[in-house]
Design a protein around this motif. Sequence first.
Motif, mmCIF file in Angstrom:
data_model
loop_
_atom_site.group_PDB
_atom_site.id
_atom_site.type_symbol
_atom_site.label_atom_id
_atom_site.label_comp_id
_atom_site.label_asym_id
_atom_site.label_seq_id
_atom_site.Cartn_x
_atom_site.Cartn_y
_atom_site.Cartn_z
ATOM 1 N N ASP A 1 0.867 -1.180 0.000
ATOM 2 C CA ASP A 1 0.000 0.000 0.000
ATOM 3 C C ASP A 1 0.900 1.225 0.000
ATOM 4 O O ASP A 1 1.641 1.458 0.951
ATOM 5 C CB ASP A 1 -0.907 -0.008 1.239
ATOM 6 C CG ASP A 1 -1.885 1.162 1.248
ATOM 7 O OD1 ASP A 1 -1.819 2.030 0.353
ATOM 8 O OD2 ASP A 1 -2.715 1.220 2.182
ATOM 9 N N SER B 1 -0.309 4.490 -0.711
ATOM 10 C CA SER B 1 -1.301 5.534 -0.944
ATOM 11 C C SER B 1 -1.090 6.726 -0.025
ATOM 12 O O SER B 1 -0.377 6.657 0.977
ATOM 13 C CB SER B 1 -2.704 4.971 -0.738
ATOM 14 O OG SER B 1 -2.882 4.578 0.611
ATOM 15 N N ARG C 1 -3.670 7.001 -5.132
ATOM 16 C CA ARG C 1 -3.614 5.543 -5.012
ATOM 17 C C ARG C 1 -2.199 5.019 -4.825
ATOM 18 O O ARG C 1 -1.967 4.112 -4.033
ATOM 19 C CB ARG C 1 -4.254 4.880 -6.234
ATOM 20 C CG ARG C 1 -4.395 3.373 -6.100
ATOM 21 C CD ARG C 1 -4.982 2.758 -7.355
ATOM 22 N NE ARG C 1 -6.326 3.268 -7.642
ATOM 23 C CZ ARG C 1 -6.984 3.013 -8.761
ATOM 24 N NH1 ARG C 1 -6.410 2.266 -9.705
ATOM 25 N NH2 ARG C 1 -8.189 3.492 -8.953
ATOM 26 N N ASP C 2 -1.207 5.569 -5.568
ATOM 27 C CA ASP C 2 0.146 4.993 -5.517
ATOM 28 C C ASP C 2 1.175 6.091 -5.732
ATOM 29 O O ASP C 2 1.289 6.646 -6.829
ATOM 30 C CB ASP C 2 0.297 3.912 -6.581
ATOM 31 C CG ASP C 2 1.586 3.102 -6.443
ATOM 32 O OD1 ASP C 2 2.484 3.542 -5.699
ATOM 33 O OD2 ASP C 2 1.689 2.037 -7.070
ATOM 34 N N SER D 1 -0.545 8.367 -11.094
ATOM 35 C CA SER D 1 -1.454 7.590 -10.254
ATOM 36 C C SER D 1 -2.871 8.151 -10.304
ATOM 37 O O SER D 1 -3.066 9.370 -10.374
ATOM 38 C CB SER D 1 -0.966 7.619 -8.807
ATOM 39 O OG SER D 1 -1.938 7.091 -7.931
ATOM 40 N N HIS E 1 -8.308 10.290 -6.420
ATOM 41 C CA HIS E 1 -9.740 10.282 -6.144
ATOM 42 C C HIS E 1 -10.114 11.444 -5.234
ATOM 43 O O HIS E 1 -9.361 11.801 -4.322
ATOM 44 C CB HIS E 1 -10.152 8.972 -5.458
ATOM 45 C CG HIS E 1 -9.901 7.757 -6.288
ATOM 46 N ND1 HIS E 1 -10.916 7.033 -6.856
ATOM 47 C CD2 HIS E 1 -8.754 7.130 -6.660
ATOM 48 C CE1 HIS E 1 -10.411 6.012 -7.530
ATOM 49 N NE2 HIS E 1 -9.098 6.051 -7.428
#
Length: 381
Positions: free
Chosen positions: A254, A256, A269-270, A276, A279
């Motif tokens: 993970d 994030s 996210r990454d 990436s 959101h």
Amino acid sequence: MSGQTGIAFIGTGFVADYYMTTLANHPKLRLVGVWDIDPARLKQFCDYWNVRAYASREELLADPAITIAVNLTTPESHYPVNKASLVAGKHVYCEKPLAMTVEQAREVVATAEEKGLILAGAPANALSDAKAHCGDILASGVIGIPRLAYAEMEDGPVFLDNWQDWRSRSGAKWPGVHEFEIGCTLEHAGYATSWLVSLFGPVANVAAFSALTFPNKGPGTESLMLGPDFSTGCLTFQSGLVARLTSGLAAPRDRSLTIIGDKGTIVVRDLWDNRSPVHVSLVGARRPLRHRLLERIERQIKRKLPLNLMAGKPVPYPQAAAKNALPAYPSQIDFVRGIAAQAEAIAARTQPVFSGKTALHLTEIVLALNAGKRDYTPTGL
């Protein structure tokens, strides 16, 4: 080619192939040559990439064609190689961390200043399209004032994988034993702290905890003194934001970043992905207010967005994806972008984003996290 900046790599280990892969993205840079302490590895690298091998570090540093010496050695060698390169009159770009102690890192920064040279540090992932995109969304004010951030640098239980068989493009072995000795925090926390500092400014205080939770990492590690494979720290920023950063080698992968503001949340996210998905979800998204908030983002990125964005859908990038050469998953970072930014700063006689002072600040934070220091005040910017 005229107008190019000559660079040279000191160190041709596993990470050097990431730099070679992304060098193609920056035609204003010219790799003059490379050197490594291991003659066999140096030959393997040069044969694969068809680049010049220097006979010694001294020969490399004496070459007037080289403007920037790129330090890709192991962390323990960062300080002596940085110091020698600066004394030889070369600008220096260093892989993270800048040194293994705060005192050594400060000395490197002071030497660069005394010599009138530009010192810059990795990682370059905070120069990514994703970071710029996230910064634009924050600047739009759509989530209000950012108050809290959660950053994850969990690389998964790689010690349970077949890491002994991993090879770079040119054949270098993944230095698993060495990474386990150094610890996941020194290896990976910089990827998150570079984002956090570039978005929210300097850190005022670090409160951390670290531990070795899996002492047996497999064949070849049984009798070694291994570094922490877990750390967590709370970073208080001068701006008022508070962040929690966790680094580990056991929990599921993970990488994030979650940013929580008065009016909503951003999730990257990454942090290792140059573009990436990012959101956004907003408080009260189902009320009519969502339309005004949506319009605010659209004005910022100059592009229409779907209404279901407010349910946490990805925010499209304002332009089509650049056709950059990037390493394969999971390290989809333009590693050379930091060197290119440094070369631009040298030409303009300015300081790059991740200058020596910023690299020192990031190094102090990561060293404090790795050591589990409970109350540490890093050098300000």
